[in-house]
Write an enzyme that holds these catalytic residues in place. Structure first.
Site, PDB file in Angstrom:
ATOM      1  N   THR A 104       0.854  -1.187   0.040  1.00  0.00           N
ATOM      2  CA  THR A 104       0.134  -0.086   0.212  1.00  0.00           C
ATOM      3  C   THR A 104       0.920   1.244   0.023  1.00  0.00           C
ATOM      4  OG1 THR A 104      -1.832  -1.002   1.250  1.00  0.00           O
ATOM      5  CG2 THR A 104      -1.740   1.147   1.209  1.00  0.00           C
ATOM      6  N   ASN A 145      -4.270  -4.025  -4.220  1.00  0.00           N
ATOM      7  CA  ASN A 145      -4.158  -5.623  -4.142  1.00  0.00           C
ATOM      8  C   ASN A 145      -4.147  -5.694  -5.799  1.00  0.00           C
ATOM      9  OD1 ASN A 145      -3.951  -5.335  -1.401  1.00  0.00           O
ATOM     10  ND2 ASN A 145      -6.294  -6.190  -1.262  1.00  0.00           N
ATOM     11  N   SER A 321      47.391 -11.698  -1.986  1.00  0.00           N
ATOM     12  CA  SER A 321      47.731 -11.811  -0.706  1.00  0.00           C
ATOM     13  C   SER A 321      48.538 -10.700  -0.137  1.00  0.00           C
ATOM     14  CB  SER A 321      48.498 -13.233  -0.217  1.00  0.00           C
ATOM     15  OG  SER A 321      48.926 -13.280   0.857  1.00  0.00           O
ATOM     16  N   LYS A 327      51.131 -14.173  -5.047  1.00  0.00           N
ATOM     17  CA  LYS A 327      49.971 -14.780  -5.085  1.00  0.00           C
ATOM     18  C   LYS A 327      49.021 -14.132  -5.856  1.00  0.00           C
ATOM     19  CE  LYS A 327      47.166 -18.173  -2.178  1.00  0.00           C
ATOM     20  NZ  LYS A 327      45.813 -17.434  -2.377  1.00  0.00           N
TER      21      LYS A 327
END
Length: 766
Positions: A104, A145, A321, A327
């Protein structure tokens, strides 16, 4: 607040001060205060705001036609809705997406904003609800609705379009990689154990097929969303709605949105049922689960680099890392995994919320909508990110793949038909114990000759069905996999990323033939060249002969239709291919072509010196002019009469170029408005918000014939031009193939037949 910067509004709970600049009202203010939950405002979901406005506009037109709403008020509401649809007032939709009341607050937010905008259009101050009331006028014949569920369905359809585009984009990126990896042999695995050889192409092609299948499932579910309960009002009985309101409102809604919405058979059932949301959420979960599974595969295949599979390299996106130098982590697959977990969680929310409905209404639709919107947004972004930041940059570690294959005991599977299962098992066990190769042991034991082994254990033979000569029996299998992925054609998919191989050779036609289709970029709102059919629309054939006569023909289809659509389909048929049409914003269509998002532009593309420097064309096939459309009875004479007038045209079109080439006109125009599509410009011309529109003649005459007596064409024009199909500069072989196909169509008369269908005459250039 002072008297100047606020106004007083009231509802059944009392009076409240509303900031004078705000278009929302007292009920929206209460909702903002009541629901401080997610921090995500309704205005952040433009598709939902647009859908609410489309419904309010459709309702106003229906109520005006029924004599329930004065035309002046209906017109003001319609104009206000158009402004909302255009995104001008998103900041006024301030209620939280998570709210009590079954939606609503969202409905009233729309009612109040549109009411106050309408008041201003009629010259009144905000808050004069005695003139235009949010409930009595904007919400006439409606209830939350039926409005809110209908808006959710429309918004989901709009958002799913973006998801489908993203999935197609990912599909194409994967498929292109499958073609690139066609000569890479590797080891297949089941339960993380060596199985049998395969190609990296087959691995990626299977991934593409998975995405393609999910595209179809999403499209199927999208169709179910077109069933709406507009006109049901509170519980489905239609209380307080005119008996003819629902069909009229739905007809207008089809026209405004281009979506083939239809009324539910039983409105009481439709008002309480949320099954379609459960089904859509389940499909989205399916997409998420399969994407996540494939991202797991990418992480496994790229693991290492020294102590893992190391069969593919993912593009490095960021240092991995803060403690381990060098890495690099698979961050893109990882983020897609997390998206999948979120979507799976949303599915649980949707499931519980759908189950929580009681009797004639489900009050939990706000959280259902919020969850579905989030899932679609996350998946759309995940597909694009995965394609651009990962898939496109993947490379194969060819040496590692080959080494793993040659060392694998899984090669022994191919010996079963020749030496029997027991001997093959013996060889496998001994190879595992001794470290010797399968070939070495088979030769030592004298089971087969070297020539026989070379044939049987050739990895290239083992990745597809193969007829073996000799041995205890012949393997005879149906050919079902080698080209499976490339044979599966999704109804809408995107093109390859490039046209040249590593040696720089033109492979544009080769790539198209490998995948079995080419992709045409187009503006899908450019009648009669290529456009989407609207429910109550009419497709107009234009007879461009000496008397410029126009005739109308109803076409019963909601697919892409048009002159160029038919030409492209016929050309594809001549080449033994399929054609896929991809809508692209016209102002960026050259960039889309050169970025590899489409294979060609076939959509009334004008040949200009600027474009000749950017792309290549085949031989022009149609003449065109840039004409000036005005409203009938406007009194405008020649193009000189445009001085000080409001003129519209399509953004990025040759209409824009032609106008600015004629500086005597361009410098005199009062206001120039650029539109994403011609349809919007012509709509504003009809509504009186423009004085003229500059447009391609074929499109202008279409609109003129569609609404006889509404538009007129000035005798002056802004110059002649030619239409041709555009290609990337390195796509010469594809350009030549399409050119040859069109030449054949001219010879056999099929091109003239298509022209006659759309224009009433054989106007194709010979």
């Amino acid at each position: 607040m002072t008297e100047k910067n606020f106004r007083i509004e009231h509802d059944l709970l009392g009076e409240r001060e509303i900031p004078a600049a705000c278009y929302y009202g007292v009920q929206t203010l209460r909702a903002v205060e009541n629901f401080r939950i997610s921090g995500i405002k309704l205005g952040q979901y433009r598709s939902m705001v647009q859908s609410l406005a489309y419904i309010k506009k459709a309702a106003a037109r229906a109520n005006a036609k029924l004599g329930l709403l004065p035309e002046e008020i209906a017109q003001a509401i319609s104009q206000a809705c158009e402004d909302v649809i255009a995104g001008k007032y998103d900041d006024q939709f301030v209620v939280d997406m998570i709210q009590g009341g079954a939606g609503t607050s969202s409905n009233m937010n729309a009612n109040e904003v549109i009411a106050n905008l309408s008041l201003e259009k009629l010259g009144y101050e905000k808050g004069r609800y005695d003139i235009i009331h949010p409930n009595n006028h904007v919400n006439m014949c409606q209830s939350t609705n039926d409005v809110y569920p209908t808006a959710i369905r429309l918004a989901l359809i709009f958002k799913i379009r973006g998801l489908l585009d993203a999935m197609r984009y990912l599909y194409e990126a994967i498929e292109y990689k499958s073609i690139e990896f066609r000569d890479v042999i590797k080891m297949g695995r089941t339960q993380l154990q060596d199985a049998v050889p395969m190609s990296l192409r087959q691995e990626f092609a299977a991934f593409a097929v998975m995405v393609g299948e999910d595209i179809e499932r999403v499209k199927e579910t999208k169709k179910l969303l077109r069933e709406i309960n507009l006109g049901a009002t509170a519980i489905g009985t239609g209380l307080n709605a005119h008996p003819e309101y629902s069909p009229l409102a739905i007809l207008s809604l089809r026209k405004f949105t281009g979506i083939e919405v239809e009324a539910s058979v039983n409105l009481v059932e439709a008002t309480q049922d949320t099954g379609v949301y459960v089904q859509l959420s389940g499909v989205l979960k399916r997409v998420a689960v399969k994407l996540s599974k494939r991202c797991n595969d990418l992480r496994l295949l790229s693991s290492g680099p020294r102590c893992g599979f190391n069969e593919i390299h993912l593009p490095a996106m960021a240092p991995g890392s803060t403690i381990m130098p060098g890495k690099v982590n698979p961050v893109i697959p990882e983020v897609v995994n997390q998206v999948a977990y979120h979507v799976i969680g949303n599915d649980i929310t949707v499931t519980f919320a759908a189950e929580a409905g009681q009797l004639q209404l489900n009050a939990m639709e706000p959280v259902i909508a919020f969850s579905l919107f989030n899932s679609i947004t996350f998946l759309s972004n995940a597909c694009l990110t995965l394609a651009d930041r990962c898939i496109k940059g993947i490379t194969a570690n060819r040496d590692q793949c080959r080494l793993n294959t040659e060392r694998s005991i899984g090669m022994v599977t191919a010996l079963n038909p020749h030496i029997g299962y027991e001997k093959a098992s013996e060889v496998a066990h001994e190879a595992l114990e001794t470290g010797k190769s399968v070939c070495e042991l088979v030769l030592e034991k004298g089971y087969l000759s070297k020539g026989e082994l070379d044939s049987i254990l050739s990895p290239e033979h083992m990745i597809k069905p193969h007829y073996f000569q000799g041995g205890q029996r012949k393997a005879m299998k149906k050919r079902v996999f080698a080209r499976l992925a490339l044979a599966v054609l999704i109804s809408v998919i995107m093109p390859t990323v490039g046209c040249t191989g590593r040696d720089g050779a033109d492979k544009s036609l080769e790539i198209v033939r490998l995948r079995g289709y080419f992709v045409v970029g187009l503006d899908d709102a450019f009648p009669p060249m290529g456009f989407r059919k609207q429910a109550d629309d009419k497709t107009v054939r234009l007879e461009l002969n000496l008397d410029r006569k126009a005739v109308e023909e109803v076409v019963a289809t909601d697919e892409l239709v048009g002159f160029d659509i038919d030409l492209a389909k016929k050309a594809a048929e001549k080449l033994g291919l399929k054609v896929i049409f991809k809508p692209v914003a016209w102002d960026g269509i050259i960039a889309s072509l050169n970025a590899g998002e489409v294979d060609m532009i076939w959509n009334g593309l004008s040949v200009t010196p600027e474009r000749k420097g950017q792309i290549i064309f085949f031989r022009p096939y149609l003449d065109n002019r840039q004409i000036i459309m005005i409203k009938s009875g406007s009194g405008l004479g020649g193009k000189a009469a445009l001085k000080g007038k409001r003129v519209g045209l399509q953004l990025g079109s040759t209409s824009d170029t032609a106008l600015h080439a004629d500086r005597s006109i361009a410098l005199q125009i009062g206001e120039l408005k650029r539109y994403p599509e011609n349809r919007s410009a012509m709509g504003d011309l009809e509504m009186g918000r423009l004085d003229a529109v500059i447009v391609d003649e074929v499109a202008g005459r279409y609109y003129s014939a569609k609404k006889p007596g509404v538009f007129a064409i000035l005798a002056d024009n802004l110059g002649n031009e030619l239409y041709a199909v555009g290609f990337r500069k390195n796509a010469v072989s594809l350009r030549n193939a399409i050119d040859t196909a069109l030449a054949e169509m001219k010879r056999d008369g099929s091109a003239d037949m298509i022209a006659a269908k759309w224009f009433g005459a054989a106007i194709i250039k010979k």
